[in-house]
Enzyme design. Sequence first.
Site, PDB file in Angstrom:
ATOM      1  N   ILE A 178       0.833  -1.196   0.000  1.00  7.61           N
ATOM      2  CA  ILE A 178       0.000   0.000   0.000  1.00  7.61           C
ATOM      3  C   ILE A 178       0.873   1.253   0.000  1.00  7.61           C
ATOM      4  O   ILE A 178       1.954   1.264   0.593  1.00  7.61           O
ATOM      5  CB  ILE A 178      -0.974  -0.010   1.212  1.00  7.61           C
ATOM      6  CG1 ILE A 178      -1.915   1.206   1.189  1.00  7.61           C
ATOM      7  CG2 ILE A 178      -0.234  -0.115   2.539  1.00  7.61           C
ATOM      8  CD1 ILE A 178      -3.062   1.114   2.198  1.00  7.61           C
ATOM      9  N   CYS A 179       0.413   2.290  -0.678  1.00 11.60           N
ATOM     10  CA  CYS A 179       1.066   3.591  -0.673  1.00 11.60           C
ATOM     11  C   CYS A 179       2.501   3.463  -1.200  1.00 11.60           C
ATOM     12  O   CYS A 179       2.737   2.910  -2.273  1.00 11.60           O
ATOM     13  CB  CYS A 179       0.990   4.180   0.733  1.00 11.60           C
ATOM     14  SG  CYS A 179       1.453   5.915   0.880  1.00 11.60           S
ATOM     15  N   ASN A 180       3.478   3.949  -0.470  1.00 12.53           N
ATOM     16  CA  ASN A 180       4.855   3.853  -0.934  1.00 12.53           C
ATOM     17  C   ASN A 180       5.362   2.417  -1.006  1.00 12.53           C
ATOM     18  O   ASN A 180       6.360   2.145  -1.680  1.00 12.53           O
ATOM     19  CB  ASN A 180       5.784   4.690  -0.047  1.00 12.53           C
ATOM     20  CG  ASN A 180       5.683   6.175  -0.352  1.00 12.53           C
ATOM     21  OD1 ASN A 180       5.125   6.569  -1.377  1.00 12.53           O
ATOM     22  ND2 ASN A 180       6.229   6.999   0.522  1.00 12.53           N
ATOM     23  N   ALA A 207      -2.557  -0.838  -3.361  1.00 13.95           N
ATOM     24  CA  ALA A 207      -3.509   0.209  -3.002  1.00 13.95           C
ATOM     25  C   ALA A 207      -2.792   1.532  -2.865  1.00 13.95           C
ATOM     26  O   ALA A 207      -1.578   1.580  -2.657  1.00 13.95           O
ATOM     27  CB  ALA A 207      -4.216  -0.134  -1.686  1.00 13.95           C
ATOM     28  N   ALA A 216       3.636   0.124  -2.504  1.00 12.76           N
ATOM     29  CA  ALA A 216       3.324  -0.200  -3.903  1.00 12.76           C
ATOM     30  C   ALA A 216       4.333   0.454  -4.845  1.00 12.76           C
ATOM     31  O   ALA A 216       4.744  -0.142  -5.846  1.00 12.76           O
ATOM     32  CB  ALA A 216       1.906   0.236  -4.240  1.00 12.76           C
TER      33      ALA A 216
END
Length: 201
Positions: free
Chosen positions: A107-109, A161, A111
């Site tokens: 998720i976020c960084n 995400a 990803a």
Amino acid sequence: MNNEILYILLPNYAAHEIVYLSQAIASDEYALKENPKYINKVVAPTMEPVKSIGGFHTLPDYSFDTMPDDYAALVLIGGFGWTTPVAEQVVPIVLKAIENGKIVGAICNGASFMAKCGFLNTVKHTGNGLEQLKLWGNENYTNPDGYIHAQAVCDKNIVTANGSAALEFAKELLLLLENDTPERIEMYYQFYKQGFCSLFG
């Protein structure tokens, strides 16, 4: 299959991104589960407490050196640590997880890190926008056509995400893990998406 879900937390991790998933794993709407299907475990670079963006300190269950080879899922929680050299230590961990067919969430960084390492080149995915994935991934990111502008995306055994999608991220992983029936997972998702007052007004 081992029933532990391993959350990788780097220094300055985004604590809010872990909340919905870990809560649904450990409890239902009434109390802590007596016999949960999965167990939450924290993995950090060392056994020293790791600090979140908000200043909370979390004591790891495992370090990168002591984490088990077998587990149910590997979850990369976002934050600012993914831009630092310590993140490079995670590359072989993720590579081994993918090679062994493990469920991997990012998720976020987290990803963006996956894009940087080329781990999103064979799956549909999302993240903090296509431009950030291209920026982080550079020549290692060769799958912009696989990007989907959505809160969370599940393809094969990989869930990605953006940083505002902690709830959607949790839903996709809970479904993939078969943590509960699809109906109960959807009920959990709607409860937090719509809110108590909206559902029970």
